[in-house]
Design a protein around this motif. Structure first.
Motif, PDB file in Angstrom:
ATOM      1  N   LEU A   1       4.557   6.822   2.472  1.00  0.00           N
ATOM      2  CA  LEU A   1       4.549   7.167   3.888  1.00  0.00           C
ATOM      3  C   LEU A   1       5.656   6.381   4.581  1.00  0.00           C
ATOM      4  O   LEU A   1       5.650   5.147   4.579  1.00  0.00           O
ATOM      5  N   LEU A   2       6.604   7.089   5.156  1.00  0.00           N
ATOM      6  CA  LEU A   2       7.743   6.466   5.826  1.00  0.00           C
ATOM      7  C   LEU A   2       7.619   6.687   7.332  1.00  0.00           C
ATOM      8  O   LEU A   2       7.490   7.824   7.796  1.00  0.00           O
ATOM      9  N   ILE A   3       7.648   5.591   8.086  1.00  0.00           N
ATOM     10  CA  ILE A   3       7.527   5.657   9.545  1.00  0.00           C
ATOM     11  C   ILE A   3       8.851   5.238  10.157  1.00  0.00           C
ATOM     12  O   ILE A   3       9.378   4.164   9.843  1.00  0.00           O
ATOM     13  N   LEU A   4       9.400   6.072  11.033  1.00  0.00           N
ATOM     14  CA  LEU A   4      10.693   5.792  11.647  1.00  0.00           C
ATOM     15  C   LEU A   4      10.547   5.794  13.164  1.00  0.00           C
ATOM     16  O   LEU A   4      10.116   6.792  13.760  1.00  0.00           O
ATOM     17  N   ASP A   5      10.902   4.664  13.784  1.00  0.00           N
ATOM     18  CA  ASP A   5      10.779   4.504  15.232  1.00  0.00           C
ATOM     19  C   ASP A   5      12.151   4.705  15.879  1.00  0.00           C
ATOM     20  O   ASP A   5      13.040   3.863  15.743  1.00  0.00           O
ATOM     21  N   GLU A   6      12.331   5.826  16.553  1.00  0.00           N
ATOM     22  CA  GLU A   6      13.585   6.159  17.244  1.00  0.00           C
ATOM     23  C   GLU A   6      14.803   5.992  16.335  1.00  0.00           C
ATOM     24  O   GLU A   6      15.769   5.290  16.693  1.00  0.00           O
ATOM     25  N   PRO A   7      14.812   6.603  15.155  1.00  0.00           N
ATOM     26  CA  PRO A   7      15.913   6.364  14.213  1.00  0.00           C
ATOM     27  C   PRO A   7      17.254   6.920  14.657  1.00  0.00           C
ATOM     28  O   PRO A   7      18.295   6.473  14.179  1.00  0.00           O
TER      29      PRO A   7
ATOM     30  N   ALA B   1       0.828  -1.217   0.000  1.00  0.00           N
ATOM     31  CA  ALA B   1       0.000   0.000   0.000  1.00  0.00           C
ATOM     32  C   ALA B   1       0.861   1.264   0.000  1.00  0.00           C
ATOM     33  O   ALA B   1       0.323   2.365  -0.158  1.00  0.00           O
ATOM     34  N   GLY B   2       2.183   1.101   0.171  1.00  0.00           N
ATOM     35  CA  GLY B   2       3.079   2.251   0.125  1.00  0.00           C
ATOM     36  C   GLY B   2       3.545   2.752   1.475  1.00  0.00           C
ATOM     37  O   GLY B   2       3.995   3.886   1.595  1.00  0.00           O
ATOM     38  N   ILE B   3       3.468   1.882   2.501  1.00  0.00           N
ATOM     39  CA  ILE B   3       3.923   2.259   3.844  1.00  0.00           C
ATOM     40  C   ILE B   3       5.241   1.540   4.141  1.00  0.00           C
ATOM     41  O   ILE B   3       5.344   0.316   3.990  1.00  0.00           O
ATOM     42  N   GLY B   4       6.243   2.297   4.541  1.00  0.00           N
ATOM     43  CA  GLY B   4       7.521   1.721   4.943  1.00  0.00           C
ATOM     44  C   GLY B   4       7.795   2.023   6.395  1.00  0.00           C
ATOM     45  O   GLY B   4       7.696   3.176   6.812  1.00  0.00           O
ATOM     46  N   ILE B   5       8.096   1.002   7.193  1.00  0.00           N
ATOM     47  CA  ILE B   5       8.345   1.196   8.627  1.00  0.00           C
ATOM     48  C   ILE B   5       9.761   0.752   8.955  1.00  0.00           C
ATOM     49  O   ILE B   5      10.190  -0.341   8.593  1.00  0.00           O
TER      50      ILE B   5
ATOM     51  N   ALA C   1      20.289   0.124  -6.811  1.00  0.00           N
ATOM     52  CA  ALA C   1      20.786   0.376  -5.449  1.00  0.00           C
ATOM     53  C   ALA C   1      21.629   1.644  -5.425  1.00  0.00           C
ATOM     54  O   ALA C   1      21.528   2.455  -4.490  1.00  0.00           O
ATOM     55  N   THR C   2      22.440   1.841  -6.451  1.00  0.00           N
ATOM     56  CA  THR C   2      23.281   3.045  -6.545  1.00  0.00           C
ATOM     57  C   THR C   2      22.418   4.297  -6.607  1.00  0.00           C
ATOM     58  O   THR C   2      22.707   5.302  -5.944  1.00  0.00           O
ATOM     59  N   GLU C   3      21.326   4.242  -7.382  1.00  0.00           N
ATOM     60  CA  GLU C   3      20.412   5.392  -7.477  1.00  0.00           C
ATOM     61  C   GLU C   3      19.782   5.711  -6.122  1.00  0.00           C
ATOM     62  O   GLU C   3      19.691   6.881  -5.723  1.00  0.00           O
ATOM     63  N   ILE C   4      19.356   4.671  -5.431  1.00  0.00           N
ATOM     64  CA  ILE C   4      18.698   4.889  -4.130  1.00  0.00           C
ATOM     65  C   ILE C   4      19.702   5.384  -3.095  1.00  0.00           C
ATOM     66  O   ILE C   4      19.386   6.247  -2.273  1.00  0.00           O
ATOM     67  N   LEU C   5      20.920   4.867  -3.130  1.00  0.00           N
ATOM     68  CA  LEU C   5      21.961   5.330  -2.204  1.00  0.00           C
ATOM     69  C   LEU C   5      22.258   6.806  -2.436  1.00  0.00           C
ATOM     70  O   LEU C   5      22.491   7.571  -1.485  1.00  0.00           O
ATOM     71  N   ASN C   6      22.254   7.225  -3.692  1.00  0.00           N
ATOM     72  CA  ASN C   6      22.440   8.649  -3.993  1.00  0.00           C
ATOM     73  C   ASN C   6      21.286   9.471  -3.435  1.00  0.00           C
ATOM     74  O   ASN C   6      21.484  10.595  -2.956  1.00  0.00           O
ATOM     75  N   LYS C   7      20.099   8.891  -3.487  1.00  0.00           N
ATOM     76  CA  LYS C   7      18.906   9.587  -2.995  1.00  0.00           C
ATOM     77  C   LYS C   7      18.988   9.832  -1.491  1.00  0.00           C
ATOM     78  O   LYS C   7      18.568  10.883  -0.997  1.00  0.00           O
ATOM     79  N   VAL C   8      19.548   8.865  -0.775  1.00  0.00           N
ATOM     80  CA  VAL C   8      19.672   9.028   0.684  1.00  0.00           C
ATOM     81  C   VAL C   8      21.038   9.601   1.074  1.00  0.00           C
ATOM     82  O   VAL C   8      21.378   9.690   2.247  1.00  0.00           O
ATOM     83  N   LYS C   9      21.826   9.962   0.040  1.00  0.00           N
ATOM     84  CA  LYS C   9      23.132  10.596   0.235  1.00  0.00           C
ATOM     85  C   LYS C   9      24.093   9.733   1.050  1.00  0.00           C
ATOM     86  O   LYS C   9      24.803  10.215   1.932  1.00  0.00           O
ATOM     87  N   LEU C  10      24.079   8.443   0.745  1.00  0.00           N
ATOM     88  CA  LEU C  10      25.009   7.513   1.383  1.00  0.00           C
ATOM     89  C   LEU C  10      26.094   7.154   0.373  1.00  0.00           C
ATOM     90  O   LEU C  10      25.839   6.443  -0.610  1.00  0.00           O
ATOM     91  N   LYS C  11      27.286   7.658   0.614  1.00  0.00           N
ATOM     92  CA  LYS C  11      28.385   7.444  -0.323  1.00  0.00           C
ATOM     93  C   LYS C  11      29.179   6.198   0.059  1.00  0.00           C
ATOM     94  O   LYS C  11      30.201   6.267   0.729  1.00  0.00           O
TER      95      LYS C  11
ATOM     96  N   VAL D   1      20.945   2.747   5.134  1.00  0.00           N
ATOM     97  CA  VAL D   1      20.657   1.559   4.319  1.00  0.00           C
ATOM     98  C   VAL D   1      19.222   1.096   4.576  1.00  0.00           C
ATOM     99  O   VAL D   1      18.500   0.700   3.651  1.00  0.00           O
ATOM    100  N   GLU D   2      18.796   1.155   5.833  1.00  0.00           N
ATOM    101  CA  GLU D   2      17.410   0.800   6.166  1.00  0.00           C
ATOM    102  C   GLU D   2      16.420   1.704   5.429  1.00  0.00           C
ATOM    103  O   GLU D   2      15.401   1.237   4.907  1.00  0.00           O
ATOM    104  N   ILE D   3      16.725   2.999   5.379  1.00  0.00           N
ATOM    105  CA  ILE D   3      15.835   3.928   4.678  1.00  0.00           C
ATOM    106  C   ILE D   3      15.857   3.648   3.179  1.00  0.00           C
ATOM    107  O   ILE D   3      14.812   3.655   2.509  1.00  0.00           O
ATOM    108  N   ALA D   4      17.049   3.366   2.643  1.00  0.00           N
ATOM    109  CA  ALA D   4      17.166   3.014   1.224  1.00  0.00           C
ATOM    110  C   ALA D   4      16.343   1.766   0.918  1.00  0.00           C
ATOM    111  O   ALA D   4      15.676   1.675  -0.127  1.00  0.00           O
ATOM    112  N   LYS D   5      16.380   0.820   1.828  1.00  0.00           N
ATOM    113  CA  LYS D   5      15.611  -0.422   1.678  1.00  0.00           C
ATOM    114  C   LYS D   5      14.111  -0.128   1.592  1.00  0.00           C
ATOM    115  O   LYS D   5      13.390  -0.691   0.762  1.00  0.00           O
ATOM    116  N   ALA D   6      13.647   0.790   2.443  1.00  0.00           N
ATOM    117  CA  ALA D   6      12.227   1.173   2.427  1.00  0.00           C
ATOM    118  C   ALA D   6      11.875   1.913   1.137  1.00  0.00           C
ATOM    119  O   ALA D   6      10.836   1.657   0.525  1.00  0.00           O
TER     120      ALA D   6
END
Length: 506
Positions: A164-170, A82-86, A124-134, A152-157
């Motif tokens: 909708l991205l949900i982050l618990d005590e990130p 449904a588009g929810i990432g936790i 994966a390279t595109e998503i890593l660039n998106k989260v600015k993980l070099k 990496v967890e955020i990239a995975k989501a």
């Protein structure tokens, strides 16, 4: 078009007749950062498990709307589709797999039923660039620091096209720099149209990033605050979280000058054979009776290594230098000797190293003193219960009974059990490693009050903390570490965050 991406309507959830959630309501606007706060046990995690499908439709009352459509998740994959990432506080990565394998695990890119590794690495390279993980996608996750693993967890989501991205005590286990980078990333994701729900106990972070804040207390929605209207402040959040004003987060205590040294290190060094280097080098440190010594520094500064080298050296470092304890040169070559001598250590990782989560409160409190509570190898259960009750009462551990399983307690109450376990050994020096990590402001206040009472009774405390406010608010003197060495000593009354950070980054 409706302005809300998510609507939670009258959600209620019971466990064995106990209501964990009671008619909870809140809404998340499209493209906003919505912070969810509350004390441990307020119902935040339960609500997220309802939202993610961990607790499937039919096991709770109420309604979930996503993009105005009623959701009835039967399993976790339904919420993902449904588009929810936790992203949970405990990272769910495979350390021996590469970054790109972790990003697409369970969501492999296939061509004719066979995984297309070239496409996987490219995406994966595109998503890593998106989260600015070099990092190189082929890097093993275990070679990354905690901050990069969180990315990496955020990239995975994000690989699953979340809205909708949900982050618990990130940021619970991150240093200030990594935390700041993560919060900046959330702002950028917001600009890209991704809505975020952030669960955090760090009020300064919430105030800096939130568009809206919803407060839960005792499983109920207390209020929703709009940052643009000036409703979001530390005082307002705390009052709604705990139901009362806490004007002084760090409770004051009477000044008491004592010159008696309880513990002193001279030229103290610790060499780690596995790493092939010194993790503690030429440390000179004094701990006086009835004071709190703060140990500040960035992650990797050697603070925990210093604590463990004092507490019987469980990691078998090669030690040099001299330790004086209660006026005598002392060699503590085992944790049992440290305990019997009067030194206790409350670990920073209570879930993995500090507690037996599947055992009850009384078992956990008695575990460090089984010899004293036993006769001829048989445990005196009556004494165990009596001892457990003493610490349950004095530490205000909120539980139905001493038989309650520790893993079912809130983070704040788990920390109290961990402290109770070591107070039961009647130490003269108590080492607290990140004593309030992952617990809410109300529980923090209780821990601080307990610390003040212990100091009043003549105990000495060494407190390791990554929270500068905590270091400045609770310490009598502050030692700042960097690269395994003491870079400076500060009187807490005159110390500032800037002064601590200047030394920590040397």
């Amino acid at each position: 078009m409706d302005e809300y991406i998510l609507e939670i309507n009258d959600i209620s959830k019971e466990f064995l007749g106990v209501k964990a959630l009671s008619n909870v309501n809140f809404k998340v606007k499209k493209g906003e950062i919505h912070c969810l706060v509350g004390e441990n046990g307020a119902g935040k995690s339960t609500l997220m498990k309802v939202l993610s499908g961990v607790y499937p439709y039919g096991t709770y009352d109420g309604e979930i709307l996503l993009e105005e459509m009623v959701q009835q998740y039967r399993e976790i994959n339904d919420s993902v589709n449904a588009g929810i990432g936790i992203i949970y506080q405990e990272l769910s990565l495979f350390p021996d797999l590469t970054v790109y394998e972790n990003i697409f695990v369970g969501n492999e890119l296939k061509k004719r039923g066979i995984v297309d590794w070239n496409q996987t690495i490219d995406q994966a390279t595109e998503i890593l660039n998106k989260v600015k993980l070099k990092v190189i996608p082929e890097t093993l996750v275990k070679e990354l620091g905690v901050g990069k693993q969180q990315l990496v967890e955020i990239a995975k989501a994000l690989s699953k096209d979340v809205n909708l991205l949900i982050l618990d005590e990130p940021t619970a286990a991150l240093n200030d720099n990594d935390s700041e980078n993560l919060l900046e990333l959330l702002k950028e994701l917001k600009d890209q149209g991704i809505s975020c729900i952030l669960i955090s106990h760090k009020l300064k972070e919430i105030i800096s990033i939130a568009d809206t804040v919803t407060v839960l207390r005792d499983g109920k929605t207390i209020c929703t605050l709009d940052a643009s209207s000036g409703e979001v402040s530390e005082a307002v959040i705390i009052k709604n979280m705990v139901g009362r004003d806490i004007k002084e987060i760090y409770p004051k205590r009477l000044d008491k000058k004592v010159d008696e040294n309880v513990l002193e290190l001279k030229g103290w060094s610790a060499y780690d054979p596995e790493l092939g280097r010194r993790v503690v080098e030429n440390v000179n440190l004094k701990v006086r009776k009835g004071e709190i010594i703060g140990i500040a520094g960035l992650l990797g500064a050697g603070r925990t290594e210093l604590a463990l080298s004092i507490f019987g050296n469980p990691r078998n470092y090669k030690l040099q230098g001299e330790m004086e304890f209660q006026g005598e040169v002392t060699v503590l070559n085992h944790t049992s000797k440290a305990i019997t001598s009067g030194i206790a250590y409350v670990t920073e990782d209570r879930k993995n190293d500090g507690l037996f989560l599947l055992q009850d409160i009384k078992n956990n409190i008695s575990i460090a003193r089984l010899k004293e509570l036993s006769k001829n190898g048989v445990l005196n259960v009556n004494e165990e219960v009596k001892t457990g009750e003493i610490y349950r009462t004095s530490l205000n551990i909120k539980a139905s009974s001493l038989e309650q399983i520790v893993g079912k307690l809130s983070g704040g109450n788990q920390q109290k059990v961990s402290i109770g376990k070591w107070l039961n050994t009647m130490p003269k020096v108590l080492i607290l490693d990140e004593p309030t990590r992952g617990i809410d402001v109300g529980a923090k206040f209780e821990i601080y009050s307990i610390m003040n009472e212990l100091i009043k009774e003549g105990m000495s405390i060494i407190m390791i903390s990554s929270e500068l406010g905590e270091i400045l608010g609770m310490s009598d003197r502050i030692y700042v570490m960097a690269k395994g060495t003491i870079k400076g000593e500060l009187n807490a009354k005159e110390a500032t965050e800037e002064a601590v950070m200047e030394l920590a980054t040397q």
